[in-house]
Design a protein around this motif. Structure first.
Motif: not given
Length: 140
Positions: A18-20, A30
């Motif tokens: 994920s793009n946290t 995210v």
């Protein structure tokens, strides 16, 4: 507490990338993989709760506090013109993943999807409004 079949539980556990943008002991935030706008993010409690009806009230309160902090930060960084905070419960209300989450949706003037939260307004007579009001009254 975790649901082994929940995609958000898998994201929280790091099993799905994920793009946290934020993480602490209680939440992971995210970027949405199907965003409505630039910066659209999801606040995910690390414990699994299906929806608003199940979530611990203290966790719900902490989620709202975090949403405020993130909205301020995201508005400053992204220079958006407004902000939606959306939380859906049950399929009829648009919930597609049954793990409580809050959508943080930055809004930009003249961007596509500016009608994302429009609906047709309903009309009720004064008598109907009084009946609805009376049926919903609660004691504090």
């Amino acid at each position: 507490m975790r649901d082994e079949n929940c995609i958000f539980c898998k994201i929280i556990a790091g099993e799905i990338p994920s793009n946290t943008i934020y993480e602490d002991d209680e939440f992971k935030v995210v970027l949405d993989v199907s965003p409505a706008s630039k910066g659209h993010a999801l606040i995910l409690p690390k414990n699994h709760y299906a929806d608003l009806y199940e979530i611990d009230e203290n966790v719900a309160a902490d989620a709202m506090k975090l949403a405020k902090k993130l909205a301020i930060h995201m508005t400053d960084v992204l220079k958006c013109d407004g902000f939606n905070l959306v939380q859906n419960n049950h399929e009829v209300a648009g919930q597609t993943v049954f793990h409580f989450h809050m959508h943080l949706i930055p809004r930009y003037l003249n961007a596509k999807n500016n009608d994302i939260l429009n609906w047709s307004h309903e009309t009720f007579s004064p008598e109907e409004m009084a009946e609805i009001r009376d049926s919903l009254k609660m004691q504090s």
